[in-house]
Enzyme design. Structure first.
Site, PDB file in Angstrom:
ATOM      1  N   HIS A  82      49.674  46.097  38.642  1.00 17.34           N
ATOM      2  CA  HIS A  82      51.213  45.826  38.189  1.00 17.34           C
ATOM      3  C   HIS A  82      52.094  45.625  39.534  1.00 17.34           C
ATOM      4  O   HIS A  82      53.222  45.087  39.425  1.00 17.34           O
ATOM      5  CB  HIS A  82      52.016  46.947  37.419  1.00 17.34           C
ATOM      6  CG  HIS A  82      52.796  46.411  36.615  1.00 17.34           C
ATOM      7  ND1 HIS A  82      53.810  45.377  36.732  1.00 17.34           N
ATOM      8  CD2 HIS A  82      53.357  46.971  35.370  1.00 17.34           C
ATOM      9  CE1 HIS A  82      54.395  45.278  35.625  1.00 17.34           C
ATOM     10  NE2 HIS A  82      54.173  46.229  35.143  1.00 17.34           N
ATOM     11  N   THR A 122      33.807  40.985  32.443  1.00 16.61           N
ATOM     12  CA  THR A 122      32.888  41.862  32.059  1.00 16.61           C
ATOM     13  C   THR A 122      32.891  41.926  30.609  1.00 16.61           C
ATOM     14  O   THR A 122      33.889  41.797  30.009  1.00 16.61           O
ATOM     15  CB  THR A 122      33.344  43.409  32.528  1.00 16.61           C
ATOM     16  OG1 THR A 122      32.365  44.252  32.182  1.00 16.61           O
ATOM     17  CG2 THR A 122      34.572  43.823  32.034  1.00 16.61           C
TER      18      THR A 122
END
Length: 400
Positions: free
Chosen positions: A371, A319
């Site tokens: 994560h 993006t």
């Protein structure tokens, strides 16, 4: 004979949508293949097309929720050119139009030479009466306080009174489109259901800018498309994914899935929201093919022509907030993907280069990752690989 126009089937995952607007009015003559209206769904905006020729009549108002197969309009079938009832009438001929009445012209009085100058001199010689000063009363027991030193000589500011009977304007309400609602749902889900974390770095784009300046014109003449920055970033991401495949892994139940293709999502901003078409097999595409595909994505996204297969899947997303001037931001994950790269504005900044300070075109990079899938070491290594390619693209392009 009236032919029904129904809400079309748009995909297995789409049960309905909202009628955005009609492109034809009641009584308009339509031909097979004419676009009649727009349907907004949670993923795309699609058009409804006429299948027969005839006179069009809408049955559903814009903004109404409709389901797959629901009748939204009808066409009174007529193969001929029409009976002319709905054609706009011609304006009357110019000779038959009534002209406005003539206005009598009156002569404008002309001043004698020097009259205006004499009038200004006489006006300037008149004394100007000073305006009376407002009464000033010190509040400190006969002493003038420090804050009153200026207030005593400054004219009082009069607040403009509100007009009698005026009421505040009510807030303007507009229902959220299905696409906007789906975006909100996915963003909230990404925040709640992922262990998202963002790591940052910066890249010196001197080499990339030099390549664009030196070969950009030749590139455009040969391939018919401009050499932008996005092609470099797509190739940088592909090379980094090859080095750190964990960044492309996705959670499926209790398994980690490693897609075998480098399908890269390219975020595109439209007036309906942010959508992410997918560039398939990016590792096999040349710079020209990448730039051409991205340009086509942008054009078709803004006109609502993208299809569902072009939006499904994807291994990784890029993006670019820099096109809007963003200097630094934390992009949000695009589930089920595990990472997203944010590009930002290029700024000339002083940096240390071999013991001296130089002005270089710098860009901050942000990698947001899940994560649960990606450890910090892998995320930092991935972003370092992207930075390395952008600063030394010749090493990879020359296969060194």
């Amino acid at each position: 004979m009236a032919v029904e126009v129904k809400m079309p089937f748009l995909g297995e995952s789409i049960q309905g949508g909202v009628l955005g607007k009609w492109l034809k009015s009641k009584g308009d003559r339509v031909e097979p293949g004419d676009a009649l209206g727009e349907i907004e769904t949670e993923k795309i905006t699609s058009e409804i097309y006429a299948e027969v020729a005839g006179s069009f009549t809408p049955l559903v108002e814009p903004g109404t929720k409709v389901e797959i197969g629901q009748v939204v309009a009808q066409i009174e079938e007529s193969p001929g050119p029409g009976d002319g009832e709905n054609r706009p009438s011609r304006p009357p001929a110019a000779s038959a139009q009534r002209l406005p009445p003539m206005v009598e012209a009156r002569p404008v009085p002309v001043e004698a030479p020097g009259a205006a100058e004499a009038r200004r001199e006489a006006s300037a010689a008149l004394p100007v009466a000073p305006e009376p000063a407002p009464p000033f009363r010190p509040s400190g027991g006969g002493r003038v306080l420090r804050e009153e030193e200026w207030q005593g000589f400054a004219p009082a500011q009069k607040e403009s009174p509100e007009e009698p009977g005026a009421s505040p304007k009510p807030p303007h309400r507009k229902p959220m489109s299905p696409i906007r609602l789906k975006i909100a749902e996915r963003l909230l889900s990404a925040h709640r259901n992922t262990a998202h974390l963002t790591t940052f770095n910066e890249a010196d784009l001197t080499a990339v800018k030099d390549l664009r300046e030196r070969f950009g014109e030749r590139f455009e003449k040969r391939h018919g498309v401009r050499l932008g920055f996005m092609a470099f970033f797509v190739r940088a991401v592909v090379e980094a994914l090859r080095q750190v495949p964990q960044v492309g892994a996705q959670i499926d139940g209790t398994d980690l899935v490693y897609p075998g293709r480098y399908d890269i999502g390219i975020a595109v901003s439209t007036d309906r929201g942010l959508i992410v078409p997918v560039l398939r097999d990016a590792e096999e595409k040349s710079f020209a093919e990448i730039e051409r595909s991205i340009r086509e994505f942008a054009e078709r996204a803004k006109s609502g022509k993208l299809t569902l297969p072009e939006l499904d899947g994807g291994l990784f997303t890029i993006t670019n907030g820099g096109v809007f001037g963003s200097l630094l931001s934390t992009p949000i994950l695009n589930p089920p993907q595990s990472a997203i790269l944010g590009m930002h504005a290029i700024q000339d900044r002083p940096v240390a280069v071999r013991g001296s300070v130089e002005i270089r075109p710098m860009m901050y990079l942000a990698l947001t990752y899940d994560h649960r899938v990606i450890d910090g070491r892998e995320a930092v290594t991935f972003l370092t690989q992207v930075k390395s390619f952008l600063e030394h693209p010749g090493i990879v392009l020359l296969d060194l």
